[in-house]
Design a protein around this motif. Sequence first.
Motif, PDB file in Angstrom:
ATOM      1  N   ALA A  82       2.312   8.572 103.874  1.00 36.92           N
ATOM      2  CA  ALA A  82       2.597   8.156 105.247  1.00 36.92           C
ATOM      3  C   ALA A  82       3.208   9.304 106.047  1.00 36.92           C
ATOM      4  N   PRO A  83       2.380  10.086 106.734  1.00 36.39           N
ATOM      5  CA  PRO A  83       2.922  11.154 107.569  1.00 36.39           C
ATOM      6  C   PRO A  83       3.232  10.648 108.971  1.00 36.39           C
ATOM      7  N   LEU A  84       4.397  10.979 109.478  1.00 39.63           N
ATOM      8  CA  LEU A  84       4.710  10.597 110.841  1.00 39.63           C
ATOM      9  C   LEU A  84       5.482  11.704 111.525  1.00 39.63           C
ATOM     10  N   ILE A  85       5.309  11.766 112.830  1.00 46.81           N
ATOM     11  CA  ILE A  85       6.029  12.742 113.627  1.00 46.81           C
ATOM     12  C   ILE A  85       7.118  12.018 114.400  1.00 46.81           C
ATOM     13  N   VAL A  86       8.198  12.739 114.649  1.00 49.79           N
ATOM     14  CA  VAL A  86       9.327  12.209 115.406  1.00 49.79           C
ATOM     15  C   VAL A  86       9.793  13.301 116.354  1.00 49.79           C
ATOM     16  N   GLY A  87      10.086  12.931 117.571  1.00 47.16           N
ATOM     17  CA  GLY A  87      10.569  13.919 118.511  1.00 47.16           C
ATOM     18  C   GLY A  87      10.999  13.311 119.826  1.00 47.16           C
ATOM     19  N   LEU A  97       8.173  16.582 111.404  1.00 46.74           N
ATOM     20  CA  LEU A  97       7.133  15.919 110.621  1.00 46.74           C
ATOM     21  C   LEU A  97       7.801  15.376 109.366  1.00 46.74           C
ATOM     22  N   ILE A  98       7.646  14.094 109.132  1.00 44.37           N
ATOM     23  CA  ILE A  98       8.156  13.457 107.916  1.00 44.37           C
ATOM     24  C   ILE A  98       6.938  13.019 107.114  1.00 44.37           C
ATOM     25  N   VAL A  99       6.862  13.475 105.873  1.00 39.65           N
ATOM     26  CA  VAL A  99       5.751  13.085 105.006  1.00 39.65           C
ATOM     27  C   VAL A  99       6.340  12.262 103.865  1.00 39.65           C
ATOM     28  N   ILE A 100       6.088  10.972 103.901  1.00 41.60           N
ATOM     29  CA  ILE A 100       6.577  10.088 102.837  1.00 41.60           C
ATOM     30  C   ILE A 100       5.560  10.153 101.710  1.00 41.60           C
ATOM     31  N   CYS A 101       6.052  10.521 100.535  1.00 45.54           N
ATOM     32  CA  CYS A 101       5.182  10.729  99.376  1.00 45.54           C
ATOM     33  C   CYS A 101       5.547   9.758  98.271  1.00 45.54           C
ATOM     34  N   GLY A 160     -16.919  10.810 112.462  1.00 47.19           N
ATOM     35  CA  GLY A 160     -17.663  10.902 113.713  1.00 47.19           C
ATOM     36  C   GLY A 160     -17.584  12.294 114.308  1.00 47.19           C
ATOM     37  N   GLY A 161     -18.569  12.629 115.118  1.00 47.95           N
ATOM     38  CA  GLY A 161     -18.676  13.955 115.702  1.00 47.95           C
ATOM     39  C   GLY A 161     -17.518  14.313 116.596  1.00 47.95           C
ATOM     40  N   HIS A 162     -17.018  13.360 117.371  1.00 47.79           N
ATOM     41  CA  HIS A 162     -15.909  13.648 118.289  1.00 47.79           C
ATOM     42  C   HIS A 162     -14.686  14.150 117.524  1.00 47.79           C
ATOM     43  N   ALA A 163     -14.350  13.503 116.426  1.00 46.92           N
ATOM     44  CA  ALA A 163     -13.188  13.925 115.637  1.00 46.92           C
ATOM     45  C   ALA A 163     -13.406  15.311 115.054  1.00 46.92           C
ATOM     46  N   ILE A 164     -14.597  15.588 114.583  1.00 53.84           N
ATOM     47  CA  ILE A 164     -14.895  16.914 114.029  1.00 53.84           C
ATOM     48  C   ILE A 164     -14.690  17.972 115.099  1.00 53.84           C
ATOM     49  N   ASP A 165     -15.215  17.729 116.296  1.00 53.44           N
ATOM     50  CA  ASP A 165     -15.063  18.685 117.390  1.00 53.44           C
ATOM     51  C   ASP A 165     -13.590  18.862 117.759  1.00 53.44           C
ATOM     52  N   THR A 166     -12.843  17.779 117.765  1.00 50.48           N
ATOM     53  CA  THR A 166     -11.420  17.848 118.095  1.00 50.48           C
ATOM     54  C   THR A 166     -10.671  18.700 117.078  1.00 50.48           C
ATOM     55  N   PHE A 167     -10.886  18.429 115.793  1.00 48.94           N
ATOM     56  CA  PHE A 167     -10.183  19.170 114.744  1.00 48.94           C
ATOM     57  C   PHE A 167     -10.606  20.632 114.700  1.00 48.94           C
ATOM     58  N   ALA A 168     -11.828  20.934 115.105  1.00 50.53           N
ATOM     59  CA  ALA A 168     -12.327  22.309 115.086  1.00 50.53           C
ATOM     60  C   ALA A 168     -11.775  23.145 116.234  1.00 50.53           C
ATOM     61  N   ASN A 169     -11.246  22.515 117.270  1.00 53.01           N
ATOM     62  CA  ASN A 169     -10.716  23.220 118.422  1.00 53.01           C
ATOM     63  C   ASN A 169      -9.429  23.954 118.022  1.00 53.01           C
ATOM     64  N   PRO A 170      -9.389  25.293 118.155  1.00 55.54           N
ATOM     65  CA  PRO A 170      -8.198  26.036 117.733  1.00 55.54           C
ATOM     66  C   PRO A 170      -6.933  25.676 118.516  1.00 55.54           C
ATOM     67  N   ASP A 171      -7.071  25.080 119.696  1.00 54.98           N
ATOM     68  CA  ASP A 171      -5.898  24.688 120.479  1.00 54.98           C
ATOM     69  C   ASP A 171      -5.367  23.310 120.099  1.00 54.98           C
ATOM     70  N   PHE A 172      -6.102  22.590 119.237  1.00 55.72           N
ATOM     71  CA  PHE A 172      -5.692  21.244 118.843  1.00 55.72           C
ATOM     72  C   PHE A 172      -4.536  21.329 117.856  1.00 55.72           C
ATOM     73  N   ASN A 173      -3.490  20.548 118.099  1.00 56.90           N
ATOM     74  CA  ASN A 173      -2.341  20.475 117.202  1.00 56.90           C
ATOM     75  C   ASN A 173      -2.249  19.035 116.720  1.00 56.90           C
ATOM     76  N   ILE A 174      -2.634  18.811 115.483  1.00 59.04           N
ATOM     77  CA  ILE A 174      -2.683  17.444 114.947  1.00 59.04           C
ATOM     78  C   ILE A 174      -1.330  16.752 115.020  1.00 59.04           C
ATOM     79  N   PHE A 175      -0.250  17.546 115.029  1.00 59.36           N
ATOM     80  CA  PHE A 175       1.088  16.964 115.070  1.00 59.36           C
ATOM     81  C   PHE A 175       1.698  16.998 116.470  1.00 59.36           C
ATOM     82  N   HIS A 176       0.894  17.278 117.485  1.00 62.34           N
ATOM     83  CA  HIS A 176       1.275  17.162 118.899  1.00 62.34           C
ATOM     84  C   HIS A 176       2.564  17.913 119.251  1.00 62.34           C
ATOM     85  N   ASP A 177       2.811  19.027 118.588  1.00 58.91           N
ATOM     86  CA  ASP A 177       4.008  19.844 118.856  1.00 58.91           C
ATOM     87  C   ASP A 177       5.313  19.069 118.683  1.00 58.91           C
TER      88      ASP A 177
END
Length: 118
Positions: free
Chosen positions: A92-97, A29-33, A8-25
């Motif tokens: 399964a990527p997850l953030i913890v903080g 970050l734990i990436v289960i592989c 959807g367009g909203h997600a594209i715009d969100t990800f394109a924003n240079p101030d957006f941090n997908i991992f919320h600071d």
Amino acid sequence: MHRSHPMGGHAIDTFANPDFNIFHDAGTLIVICAKPSSPFVEADCWLAAENLMLAACAIGLGSCVIGSSVAALNLPEVKAELGIPAEFNAVAPLIVGVLSGETAATSRKEPLILSWKK
């Protein structure tokens, strides 16, 4: 402008924003592989993620699955940067903080209950 994209367009715009941090600071970050080896390997990864999230909660930390990052985490250059072997997939990527405040409750859809009668 209309954007045709599965997210959807909203997600594209969100990800394109240079101030957006997908991992919320988040602090961690734990990436289960997993190495694809059985039909249940991905389910095992998600069960491990749930256990990590429950353990984080038990010690007063916040956590969140960041499912929208899976495609990027599986790009060869990102896997190389993170030290994920090529034959493994990020599942399964997850953030913890430490929580930065209260999270407002979100509305929930009514559950769809399926039942079968004999």
